[in-house]
Structures are given as structure tokens and as C-alpha cells.
Design an enzyme around this catalytic site. Structure first.
Site, PDB file in Angstrom:
ATOM      1  N   ARG A  72      24.081  49.171  68.006  1.00 58.23           N
ATOM      2  CA  ARG A  72      22.869  49.728  67.420  1.00 58.23           C
ATOM      3  C   ARG A  72      22.215  50.701  68.392  1.00 58.23           C
ATOM      4  O   ARG A  72      21.691  51.744  67.990  1.00 58.23           O
ATOM      5  CB  ARG A  72      21.892  48.608  67.035  1.00 58.23           C
ATOM      6  CG  ARG A  72      22.302  47.852  65.785  1.00 58.23           C
ATOM      7  CD  ARG A  72      21.308  46.749  65.442  1.00 58.23           C
ATOM      8  NE  ARG A  72      19.964  47.292  65.184  1.00 58.23           N
ATOM      9  CZ  ARG A  72      18.878  46.508  65.118  1.00 58.23           C
ATOM     10  NH1 ARG A  72      18.989  45.194  65.324  1.00 58.23           N
ATOM     11  NH2 ARG A  72      17.706  47.024  64.859  1.00 58.23           N
ATOM     12  N   GLN A 107       7.003  48.277  63.924  1.00 59.70           N
ATOM     13  CA  GLN A 107       7.947  47.145  63.857  1.00 59.70           C
ATOM     14  C   GLN A 107       9.323  47.617  64.336  1.00 59.70           C
ATOM     15  O   GLN A 107      10.234  46.829  64.465  1.00 59.70           O
ATOM     16  CB  GLN A 107       8.059  46.616  62.428  1.00 59.70           C
ATOM     17  CG  GLN A 107       6.737  46.107  61.859  1.00 59.70           C
ATOM     18  CD  GLN A 107       6.873  45.750  60.400  1.00 59.70           C
ATOM     19  OE1 GLN A 107       7.083  44.601  60.018  1.00 59.70           O
ATOM     20  NE2 GLN A 107       6.762  46.760  59.544  1.00 59.70           N
ATOM     21  N   ASN A 108       9.445  48.917  64.534  1.00 55.66           N
ATOM     22  CA  ASN A 108      10.732  49.494  64.910  1.00 55.66           C
ATOM     23  C   ASN A 108      10.981  49.298  66.399  1.00 55.66           C
ATOM     24  O   ASN A 108      10.047  49.286  67.196  1.00 55.66           O
ATOM     25  CB  ASN A 108      10.785  50.986  64.547  1.00 55.66           C
ATOM     26  CG  ASN A 108      10.578  51.207  63.045  1.00 55.66           C
ATOM     27  OD1 ASN A 108      10.841  50.306  62.241  1.00 55.66           O
ATOM     28  ND2 ASN A 108      10.057  52.358  62.670  1.00 55.66           N
ATOM     29  N   VAL A 109      12.238  49.151  66.746  1.00 50.46           N
ATOM     30  CA  VAL A 109      12.602  48.861  68.151  1.00 50.46           C
ATOM     31  C   VAL A 109      13.342  50.051  68.784  1.00 50.46           C
ATOM     32  O   VAL A 109      13.801  49.966  69.913  1.00 50.46           O
ATOM     33  CB  VAL A 109      13.486  47.586  68.207  1.00 50.46           C
ATOM     34  CG1 VAL A 109      12.699  46.365  67.732  1.00 50.46           C
ATOM     35  CG2 VAL A 109      14.784  47.740  67.403  1.00 50.46           C
ATOM     36  N   ASP A 110      13.388  51.185  68.067  1.00 55.09           N
ATOM     37  CA  ASP A 110      14.225  52.313  68.510  1.00 55.09           C
ATOM     38  C   ASP A 110      13.512  53.290  69.454  1.00 55.09           C
ATOM     39  O   ASP A 110      14.132  54.190  70.005  1.00 55.09           O
ATOM     40  CB  ASP A 110      14.742  53.080  67.271  1.00 55.09           C
ATOM     41  CG  ASP A 110      13.597  53.492  66.317  1.00 55.09           C
ATOM     42  OD1 ASP A 110      13.741  53.320  65.097  1.00 55.09           O
ATOM     43  OD2 ASP A 110      12.543  53.934  66.814  1.00 55.09           O
ATOM     44  N   HIS A 125       7.794  44.311  67.674  1.00 58.83           N
ATOM     45  CA  HIS A 125       9.058  43.562  67.701  1.00 58.83           C
ATOM     46  C   HIS A 125       9.906  43.895  68.909  1.00 58.83           C
ATOM     47  O   HIS A 125      11.100  43.640  68.926  1.00 58.83           O
ATOM     48  CB  HIS A 125       9.849  43.823  66.409  1.00 58.83           C
ATOM     49  CG  HIS A 125       9.168  43.251  65.189  1.00 58.83           C
ATOM     50  ND1 HIS A 125       9.449  43.662  63.914  1.00 58.83           N
ATOM     51  CD2 HIS A 125       8.189  42.315  65.061  1.00 58.83           C
ATOM     52  CE1 HIS A 125       8.692  42.988  63.057  1.00 58.83           C
ATOM     53  NE2 HIS A 125       7.907  42.173  63.739  1.00 58.83           N
ATOM     54  N   CYS A 136      16.006  35.049  85.424  1.00 65.30           N
ATOM     55  CA  CYS A 136      14.794  35.359  86.237  1.00 65.30           C
ATOM     56  C   CYS A 136      13.707  36.044  85.418  1.00 65.30           C
ATOM     57  O   CYS A 136      12.603  36.261  85.911  1.00 65.30           O
ATOM     58  CB  CYS A 136      15.196  36.252  87.418  1.00 65.30           C
ATOM     59  SG  CYS A 136      15.648  37.929  86.939  1.00 65.30           S
ATOM     60  N   CYS A 154      22.189  40.421  84.924  1.00 66.92           N
ATOM     61  CA  CYS A 154      21.093  40.840  85.814  1.00 66.92           C
ATOM     62  C   CYS A 154      21.608  40.854  87.256  1.00 66.92           C
ATOM     63  O   CYS A 154      22.641  40.236  87.550  1.00 66.92           O
ATOM     64  CB  CYS A 154      19.970  39.807  85.648  1.00 66.92           C
ATOM     65  SG  CYS A 154      18.587  40.001  86.777  1.00 66.92           S
ATOM     66  N   SER A 195       8.773  47.299  54.131  1.00 61.31           N
ATOM     67  CA  SER A 195       8.854  46.499  52.890  1.00 61.31           C
ATOM     68  C   SER A 195       7.733  45.469  52.822  1.00 61.31           C
ATOM     69  O   SER A 195       7.562  44.775  51.825  1.00 61.31           O
ATOM     70  CB  SER A 195      10.208  45.787  52.834  1.00 61.31           C
ATOM     71  OG  SER A 195      10.360  44.967  53.999  1.00 61.31           O
TER      72      SER A 195
END
Ligand code: OAD
Length: 250
Positions: A72, A107-110, A125, A136, A154, A195
Site C-alpha cells: 500500500r 481518517q486517511n493514512v497516506d 488513524h 522499544c 528496529c 462513508s
């Protein structure tokens, strides 16, 4: 084409002192990023979210889940902000110039809003560009970089997870606090390209309305938020928003 923008909406927005905007996947759709629930090409039409976007899925197969998120991320890297994103940047700039308030809750994570130039963004989000160490807790943003191993690790050796909210998880406390403060303060609220099925964002329009804000929903189709909107404009955000912002300029 979209339904025209009512004069009274423009008149009310021109008088607004504090604007809060909520965006969903529909705003990024015009950049080529699939929404979640659109029947044909939505993400959930191709994948069962319960198989990939839950803590249980990650515990079961961290390599598969992080590979899917990296896929994604690759899609997000290949696209650009669209005219709807830039119209919201213009709205924020215009309000800032007048010393008025603007908050964009997404709400978008892009992070396309930030890439377009939006400043006051609240990521409800999280972000697909952040990796968080499950050992950690270190959070690092790796924009534009794909993983070299799944799951990514990490420097402490811990396994990293995507910095997004999964089904069944609590939302980031600071993002929630900033969102409710913006809803409390605003006298004009936009719900765009969502929506309105996922709480608490789905209730933001009601909260804004109860705080006597004027509310407008811009979406391809009606949603459970539509009855709470003072104005509902059916159509594509990338087409409606530029036209709306253009009518604000003197
Ligand atoms: P959805 O896929 O649920 O809804 C997208 C909405 O945008 C739909 O109502 C579409 O009709 C509309 N739409 C599509 N293209 C549009 C366009 N060009 N212009 C205007 N509207 C358009 O996505 P969200 O509502 O964002 O949560 O989903 C909310 C949350 O559910 C997501 O943030 C995600 C998902 O579970 C998490 O990942 C925690």
C-alpha cells in the site's frame, strides 16, 4: 458533473470564523488510492480487513501484514495529491491570512494532505509512513522508502508495525483531543469523501451541528451523516472543492 453549490452555503462559509474539515478515502480516491468500501475496487473488496488490519493478524503473521502495508505504501508513493487536496490547502491559507481558524481531521493514512501543503492536519488513524517498534516503542517516519525485510526491524532488534490504527484498537489520544476541540470551536464543518460508518468520526457532523456549526457533506453518495448535513453535495471532491473555494475568493 456535480449538483451546483448553493449560494447560502457560500454566504455562510464566507462568514465562518473557525472551519473544521473531516476527510475520508474518497478524497484520496481521485489520486488513484482505492477507498475501503467501494464495492468494485475498494480495498476491502479484495482483502478481508480482519485478515490484515488487526493486532491479531499482525501477531499471527507480521511478515504478511507488513508486506501488505508496504504494498500500500508503494501505491501511495506513486500517486500525487489531487485538486481536492489543493483546494483544502487554499481554504486553510485563506483563513490563516484572515487570522481565522482551520483544522483538517483526516481518517486517511497516506499523508497526501501534507504533501499538498496542508498544515493543521490531525491524523485520526495514524500514518502508513510511520513504523512503530513493538519492543522499544520508537516511531520513525520512512516516507518513500520500501522495506528491505518483513517485518521491518528496529535498531533495538524489535519487530516494527505500521503506525496506523487497526480494527479493535484505540485511536491516538492526542488526535482525538485535537479533533473534539476543533469540533467544539468550529462554526462551519465539512465531511468530505467518507462513508461515515466508522466511529467516532461518523459522529463528528452531529457534534459540530449540536455546537451550532453549519455542516456540509460532499460525497459521491448519501451516507448516515447526510441527514445531519445542512447541505449535501453529491459528486467528486476533486471537482466540487475547487469550484467551491473559487467562489470564496473576492
Ligand atoms: P470508505 O471507503 O468507507 O468510504 C469512502 C467514501 O468516499 C464512500 O462513501 C464513497 O462513496 C466516497 N467517494 C469515493 N470516491 C469519491 C470522490 N472522488 N469524491 C467524493 N466521495 C468519494 O472510506 P472511509 O469513509 O474513509 O479505518 O473509511 C473510514 C475508515 O474505515 C478508514 O479510515 C479505515 C476504514 O476501516 C481504519 O483503517 C482505522
Amino acid at each position: 458533473m456535480f449538483s451546483s453549490i448553493p449560494d447560502d452555503l457560500i454566504h455562510s462559509l464566507c462568514k465562518a470564523k473557525a472551519v473544521t474539515v473531516l476527510t475520508g478515502a474518497g478524497v484520496s480516491a481521485e489520486s488513484g488510492i482505492p477507498t475501503f468500501r467501494d464495492a468494485m475496487d475498494g480495498l476491502w473488496a479484495q482483502y478481508d480487513p480482519m485478515d490484515l488490519a488487526t493486532p491479531e493478524a499482525f501477531a499471527r503473521d507480521p511478515a504478511e501484514v507488513t508486506r501488505w502495508y508496504d504494498h500500500r505504501r508503494q501505491k501511495c508513493m506513486a500517486v500525487r495529491p489531487n485538486s481536492g487536496h489543493y483546494a483544502l490547502v487554499e481554504l486553510e491559507r485563506s483563513l490563516d491570512e484572515q487570522g481565522l481558524s482551520f483544522t483538517l481531521i483526516t481518517q486517511n493514512v497516506d499523508r497526501l494532505h501534507q504533501r499538498a501543503g496542508s498544515q493543521a492536519v490531525v491524523e485520526l488513524h495514524g500514518s502508513i509512513w510511520d513504523w512503530i517498534c513493538t519492543c522499544c516503542g520508537e516511531k520513525k517516519e520512512e516516507f518513500g522508502m520500501l522495506c528491505t525485510e518483513y517485518p521491518p526491524r528496529c535498531t533495538c532488534g524489535g519487530v516494527c508495525r505500521p503506525g496506523v490504527v487497526w480494527f479493535g484498537e484505540m485511536l491516538p489520544v492526542v488526535a482525538l483531543e485535537l479533533s473534539f476541540a476543533a469540533l467544539e470551536k468550529c462554526d462551519f464543518f465539512f465531511s468530505i469523501g467518507t462513508s461515515s460508518l466508522v466511529q467516532p468520526a461518523s459522529e463528528f457532523i452531529q457534534i459540530a451541528g449540536r455546537n451550532r456549526a453549519k455542516t456540509v457533506e460532499i460525497n459521491l453518495e448519501p451516507t448516515p451523516a447526510t441527514p445531519w448535513a445542512d447541505w449535501y453535495i453529491a459528486g467528486r471532491s476533486g471537482e466540487i472543492l475547487p469550484g467551491l473555494i473559487e467562489r470564496l475568493s473576492p
